[in-house]
Write a protein that holds these residues in place. Structure first.
Motif, PDB file in Angstrom:
ATOM      1  N   ALA A   4      48.949  13.353  15.706  1.00  0.00           N
ATOM      2  CA  ALA A   4      49.302  12.046  16.264  1.00  0.00           C
ATOM      3  C   ALA A   4      50.783  11.971  16.587  1.00  0.00           C
ATOM      4  O   ALA A   4      51.194  11.333  17.561  1.00  0.00           O
ATOM      5  N   TRP A   5      51.607  12.634  15.805  1.00  0.00           N
ATOM      6  CA  TRP A   5      53.046  12.629  16.047  1.00  0.00           C
ATOM      7  C   TRP A   5      53.395  13.458  17.276  1.00  0.00           C
ATOM      8  O   TRP A   5      54.183  13.051  18.114  1.00  0.00           O
ATOM      9  N   LEU A   6      52.763  14.649  17.411  1.00  0.00           N
ATOM     10  CA  LEU A   6      53.057  15.530  18.528  1.00  0.00           C
ATOM     11  C   LEU A   6      52.404  15.072  19.830  1.00  0.00           C
ATOM     12  O   LEU A   6      52.993  15.191  20.903  1.00  0.00           O
ATOM     13  N   GLN A   7      51.184  14.588  19.729  1.00  0.00           N
ATOM     14  CA  GLN A   7      50.449  14.181  20.920  1.00  0.00           C
ATOM     15  C   GLN A   7      49.646  12.919  20.614  1.00  0.00           C
ATOM     16  O   GLN A   7      48.467  12.987  20.285  1.00  0.00           O
ATOM     17  N   PRO A   8      50.280  11.743  20.719  1.00  0.00           N
ATOM     18  CA  PRO A   8      49.580  10.497  20.381  1.00  0.00           C
ATOM     19  C   PRO A   8      48.405  10.233  21.325  1.00  0.00           C
ATOM     20  O   PRO A   8      48.594  10.091  22.524  1.00  0.00           O
ATOM     21  N   SER A   9      47.217  10.211  20.745  1.00  0.00           N
ATOM     22  CA  SER A   9      46.021   9.883  21.506  1.00  0.00           C
ATOM     23  C   SER A   9      44.931   9.489  20.533  1.00  0.00           C
ATOM     24  O   SER A   9      45.058   9.659  19.321  1.00  0.00           O
ATOM     25  N   VAL A  10      43.848   8.980  21.070  1.00  0.00           N
ATOM     26  CA  VAL A  10      42.725   8.589  20.235  1.00  0.00           C
ATOM     27  C   VAL A  10      42.103   9.810  19.559  1.00  0.00           C
ATOM     28  O   VAL A  10      41.518   9.710  18.482  1.00  0.00           O
ATOM     29  N   VAL A  14      40.296  10.794  15.706  1.00  0.00           N
ATOM     30  CA  VAL A  14      39.009  11.472  15.524  1.00  0.00           C
ATOM     31  C   VAL A  14      39.207  12.726  14.686  1.00  0.00           C
ATOM     32  O   VAL A  14      38.471  12.977  13.726  1.00  0.00           O
ATOM     33  N   ALA A  15      40.221  13.520  15.033  1.00  0.00           N
ATOM     34  CA  ALA A  15      40.489  14.749  14.292  1.00  0.00           C
ATOM     35  C   ALA A  15      40.854  14.437  12.847  1.00  0.00           C
ATOM     36  O   ALA A  15      40.422  15.129  11.921  1.00  0.00           O
ATOM     37  N   GLY A  16      41.634  13.394  12.632  1.00  0.00           N
ATOM     38  CA  GLY A  16      42.006  13.011  11.275  1.00  0.00           C
ATOM     39  C   GLY A  16      40.797  12.635  10.434  1.00  0.00           C
ATOM     40  O   GLY A  16      40.692  13.020   9.265  1.00  0.00           O
ATOM     41  N   ALA A  17      39.875  11.889  11.020  1.00  0.00           N
ATOM     42  CA  ALA A  17      38.656  11.513  10.298  1.00  0.00           C
ATOM     43  C   ALA A  17      37.808  12.739   9.985  1.00  0.00           C
ATOM     44  O   ALA A  17      37.252  12.862   8.891  1.00  0.00           O
ATOM     45  N   MET A  18      37.728  13.661  10.933  1.00  0.00           N
ATOM     46  CA  MET A  18      36.934  14.873  10.721  1.00  0.00           C
ATOM     47  C   MET A  18      37.561  15.753   9.633  1.00  0.00           C
ATOM     48  O   MET A  18      36.855  16.284   8.766  1.00  0.00           O
ATOM     49  N   VAL A  19      38.870  15.912   9.670  1.00  0.00           N
ATOM     50  CA  VAL A  19      39.556  16.721   8.658  1.00  0.00           C
ATOM     51  C   VAL A  19      39.411  16.085   7.282  1.00  0.00           C
ATOM     52  O   VAL A  19      39.160  16.774   6.284  1.00  0.00           O
ATOM     53  N   ALA A  20      39.554  14.758   7.198  1.00  0.00           N
ATOM     54  CA  ALA A  20      39.398  14.068   5.916  1.00  0.00           C
ATOM     55  C   ALA A  20      37.989  14.271   5.354  1.00  0.00           C
ATOM     56  O   ALA A  20      37.816  14.538   4.160  1.00  0.00           O
ATOM     57  N   ALA A  21      36.975  14.165   6.203  1.00  0.00           N
ATOM     58  CA  ALA A  21      35.590  14.361   5.758  1.00  0.00           C
ATOM     59  C   ALA A  21      35.364  15.808   5.314  1.00  0.00           C
ATOM     60  O   ALA A  21      34.708  16.058   4.291  1.00  0.00           O
ATOM     61  N   LEU A  22      35.912  16.755   6.045  1.00  0.00           N
ATOM     62  CA  LEU A  22      35.768  18.160   5.690  1.00  0.00           C
ATOM     63  C   LEU A  22      36.453  18.469   4.362  1.00  0.00           C
ATOM     64  O   LEU A  22      35.892  19.164   3.506  1.00  0.00           O
TER      65      LEU A  22
END
Length: 187
Positions: A4-10, A14-22
């Motif tokens: 999100a810091w390097l490339q702010p986008s939606v 999504v990636a953050g939620a997926m990584v947290a779940a993993l």
């Protein structure tokens, strides 16, 4: 956070939620597992689930379709911008049901369970919880009808202000969903 810091986008969300779940999956199966987890097939359990829960197979998609029917229809009739405004109104207007639904799952359902285990009359618990849910629901809905439009105008810029009049009607419509909370938990 780095994405999100390097490339702010939606997609960072999504990636953050997926990584947290993993990470939660890996931690629960490696760090905190008391026994080695593995896939297994217990024939009697499968038959019990298919027999007892077969109505869920039909009810779940039908319930989802019924809950989302307004968005399906409106999505075909209006622009994506108007659908987004409506979605914001739905999100804010559904807060009373969402809150009381969580209370139902965390408090009311266990109260019914404890009453049943102790041999108490479920009808008495039902009357008591229904009264509490109805009073709380009425207060939450009245508060949202009164404060929802200014709340939306405070939180969102003018592109979203059209949601302010919608939130009142959506909140009032949630009353009928709130009425079902005690009965659903009792069943």
């Amino acid at each position: 956070i780095v994405w999100a810091w390097l490339q702010p986008s939606v997609w960072a969300l999504v990636a953050g939620a997926m990584v947290a779940a993993l990470l939660r999956l890996l931690a629960s199966h490696t760090l905190f597992a008391e026994a080695a987890n593995r896939f297994a097939w217990h024939r009697d359990s499968v038959l019990a689930i298919l027999t007892f829960g077969s109505w869920l197979l039909i009810n779940t998609p039908l319930g989802f379709a019924a809950d989302q029917a307004d968005r399906f229809a409106i999505g075909k009739l209006v622009t994506l911008q108007a659908l987004g405004v409506y979605q914001v109104a739905i999100m804010i207007g559904s807060l009373p049901f969402g809150l009381l639904g969580q209370v139902g799952a965390a408090v009311i359902f266990p109260a019914f369970s404890r009453a049943a285990e102790a041999g108490h009359e479920i009808a008495a618990v039902y009357r008591e919880t229904t009264e509490i849910v109805l009073v709380a629901g009425g207060l939450l809905i009245a508060g949202l009808v009164a404060c929802g439009p200014p709340f939306i105008k405070l939180l969102y810029d003018e592109r979203w202000h059209a949601a302010s009049w919608m939130v009142m009607f959506i909140a009032v419509g949630q009353w009928f969903r709130i009425l079902a909370i005690p009965g659903a938990n009792a069943l």
